[in-house]
Design an enzyme around this catalytic site. Sequence first.
Site, PDB file in Angstrom:
ATOM      1  N   ASP A 274       0.851  -1.199   0.000  1.00  0.00           N
ATOM      2  CA  ASP A 274       0.000   0.000   0.000  1.00  0.00           C
ATOM      3  C   ASP A 274       0.884   1.246   0.000  1.00  0.00           C
ATOM      4  O   ASP A 274       1.882   1.317   0.720  1.00  0.00           O
ATOM      5  CB  ASP A 274      -0.927  -0.003   1.223  1.00  0.00           C
ATOM      6  CG  ASP A 274      -2.084   0.965   1.058  1.00  0.00           C
ATOM      7  OD1 ASP A 274      -3.227   0.509   0.877  1.00  0.00           O
ATOM      8  OD2 ASP A 274      -1.841   2.189   1.100  1.00  0.00           O
ATOM      9  N   ILE A 275       0.505   2.236  -0.788  1.00  0.00           N
ATOM     10  CA  ILE A 275       1.316   3.456  -0.922  1.00  0.00           C
ATOM     11  C   ILE A 275       1.251   4.310   0.345  1.00  0.00           C
ATOM     12  O   ILE A 275       2.130   5.145   0.575  1.00  0.00           O
ATOM     13  CB  ILE A 275       0.842   4.262  -2.158  1.00  0.00           C
ATOM     14  CG1 ILE A 275       1.915   5.215  -2.648  1.00  0.00           C
ATOM     15  CG2 ILE A 275      -0.461   5.008  -1.869  1.00  0.00           C
ATOM     16  CD1 ILE A 275       1.585   5.853  -3.999  1.00  0.00           C
TER      17      ILE A 275
ATOM     18  N   ASN B 118     -12.928  -3.137   2.316  1.00  0.00           N
ATOM     19  CA  ASN B 118     -13.890  -2.038   2.362  1.00  0.00           C
ATOM     20  C   ASN B 118     -14.804  -2.173   1.146  1.00  0.00           C
ATOM     21  O   ASN B 118     -14.326  -2.338   0.024  1.00  0.00           O
ATOM     22  CB  ASN B 118     -13.161  -0.690   2.346  1.00  0.00           C
ATOM     23  CG  ASN B 118     -12.262  -0.517   3.559  1.00  0.00           C
ATOM     24  OD1 ASN B 118     -12.613  -0.918   4.660  1.00  0.00           O
ATOM     25  ND2 ASN B 118     -11.100   0.079   3.361  1.00  0.00           N
TER      26      ASN B 118
ATOM     27  N   VAL C  61     -10.899   2.846  -4.039  1.00  0.00           N
ATOM     28  CA  VAL C  61     -10.438   2.358  -5.343  1.00  0.00           C
ATOM     29  C   VAL C  61     -11.364   1.210  -5.731  1.00  0.00           C
ATOM     30  O   VAL C  61     -11.476   0.218  -4.993  1.00  0.00           O
ATOM     31  CB  VAL C  61      -8.974   1.876  -5.293  1.00  0.00           C
ATOM     32  CG1 VAL C  61      -8.551   1.329  -6.654  1.00  0.00           C
ATOM     33  CG2 VAL C  61      -8.040   3.013  -4.866  1.00  0.00           C
TER      34      VAL C  61
ATOM     35  N   HIS D  94      -9.978  -5.303  -3.648  1.00  0.00           N
ATOM     36  CA  HIS D  94      -8.693  -5.564  -2.992  1.00  0.00           C
ATOM     37  C   HIS D  94      -8.904  -5.885  -1.529  1.00  0.00           C
ATOM     38  O   HIS D  94      -9.817  -5.375  -0.881  1.00  0.00           O
ATOM     39  CB  HIS D  94      -7.739  -4.369  -3.145  1.00  0.00           C
ATOM     40  CG  HIS D  94      -8.336  -3.060  -2.716  1.00  0.00           C
ATOM     41  ND1 HIS D  94      -9.189  -2.355  -3.529  1.00  0.00           N
ATOM     42  CD2 HIS D  94      -8.223  -2.347  -1.570  1.00  0.00           C
ATOM     43  CE1 HIS D  94      -9.584  -1.264  -2.897  1.00  0.00           C
ATOM     44  NE2 HIS D  94      -9.018  -1.231  -1.696  1.00  0.00           N
TER      45      HIS D  94
ATOM     46  N   HIS E 198      -7.022  -5.773   2.137  1.00  0.00           N
ATOM     47  CA  HIS E 198      -5.923  -5.207   2.915  1.00  0.00           C
ATOM     48  C   HIS E 198      -5.397  -6.282   3.863  1.00  0.00           C
ATOM     49  O   HIS E 198      -6.186  -6.946   4.552  1.00  0.00           O
ATOM     50  CB  HIS E 198      -6.401  -4.028   3.774  1.00  0.00           C
ATOM     51  CG  HIS E 198      -6.919  -2.847   3.007  1.00  0.00           C
ATOM     52  ND1 HIS E 198      -6.174  -1.709   2.807  1.00  0.00           N
ATOM     53  CD2 HIS E 198      -8.109  -2.621   2.406  1.00  0.00           C
ATOM     54  CE1 HIS E 198      -6.887  -0.835   2.118  1.00  0.00           C
ATOM     55  NE2 HIS E 198      -8.069  -1.355   1.867  1.00  0.00           N
TER      56      HIS E 198
HETATM   57  P1  5GP Z   1      -9.725   1.367  -0.081  1.00  0.00           P
HETATM   58  O1  5GP Z   1      -9.922   2.680   0.634  1.00  0.00           O
HETATM   59  O2  5GP Z   1     -10.342   1.407  -1.475  1.00  0.00           O
HETATM   60  O3  5GP Z   1     -10.141   0.167   0.703  1.00  0.00           O
HETATM   61  O4  5GP Z   1      -8.165   1.194  -0.249  1.00  0.00           O
HETATM   62  C1  5GP Z   1      -7.441   1.784  -1.263  1.00  0.00           C
HETATM   63  C2  5GP Z   1      -6.005   1.681  -0.855  1.00  0.00           C
HETATM   64  O5  5GP Z   1      -5.211   1.899  -1.999  1.00  0.00           O
HETATM   65  C3  5GP Z   1      -5.595   2.738   0.177  1.00  0.00           C
HETATM   66  O6  5GP Z   1      -5.094   2.085   1.346  1.00  0.00           O
HETATM   67  C4  5GP Z   1      -4.522   3.546  -0.537  1.00  0.00           C
HETATM   68  O7  5GP Z   1      -3.465   3.931   0.317  1.00  0.00           O
HETATM   69  C5  5GP Z   1      -4.058   2.592  -1.622  1.00  0.00           C
HETATM   70  N1  5GP Z   1      -3.562   3.264  -2.813  1.00  0.00           N
HETATM   71  C6  5GP Z   1      -4.120   4.347  -3.420  1.00  0.00           C
HETATM   72  N2  5GP Z   1      -3.397   4.684  -4.504  1.00  0.00           N
HETATM   73  C7  5GP Z   1      -2.370   3.791  -4.573  1.00  0.00           C
HETATM   74  C8  5GP Z   1      -1.275   3.632  -5.490  1.00  0.00           C
HETATM   75  O8  5GP Z   1      -1.098   4.368  -6.455  1.00  0.00           O
HETATM   76  N3  5GP Z   1      -0.413   2.594  -5.248  1.00  0.00           N
HETATM   77  C9  5GP Z   1      -0.573   1.765  -4.178  1.00  0.00           C
HETATM   78  N4  5GP Z   1       0.338   0.782  -4.028  1.00  0.00           N
HETATM   79  N5  5GP Z   1      -1.598   1.879  -3.300  1.00  0.00           N
HETATM   80  C10 5GP Z   1      -2.478   2.889  -3.498  1.00  0.00           C
END
Ligand code: 5GP
Length: 112
Positions: free
Chosen positions: A31-32, A86, A95, A99, A101
């Site tokens: 995760d970034i 999520n 996103v 995915h 976590h």
């Molecule tokens: P969500 O909120 O959809 O469950 O999680 C999206 C995750 O994607 C977040 O934890 C966010 O930090 C991660 N994320 C967003 N943009 C990028 C990216 O460009 N690269 C990576 N590796 N993770 C990302």
Amino acid sequence: MPGPREDCLFCKLVRDGDHIRAADGFVAIADINPQAPTHLLVLPERHVDTFRDVAEFPPEEAARMLAFVAATAAESGLTDYRVVVNVGPGGGQTVFHLHWHILGGRPMGEEL
Ligand code: 5GP
Ligand code: ZN
């Protein structure tokens, strides 16, 4: 099988990103914006919008996805960790490519 979505960040990372593991149609990336010392994301290579769509997965694919999540955590040296999905904006999804976590490396309390 649907192809990659041009407008999908995670479809791009499936093609061009740094993969910690890849097998069986799934990839793991870091995760970034990590919320724990280890914060990995597991995603299907094919575009799937949300966890809701897992209801239509062939059971064998759903099982392989879960096994990939568990194997990724184990190969990362984690025994105690948290797995989070999520689902939808109200569930914290930002996103829209499915995915999982994997969070670990610190005691996981109430906070994500
Ligand atoms: P969500 O909120 O959809 O469950 O999680 C999206 C995750 O994607 C977040 O934890 C966010 O930090 C991660 N994320 C967003 N943009 C990028 C990216 O460009 N690269 C990576 N590796 N993770 C990302
Ligand atoms: Zn995608």
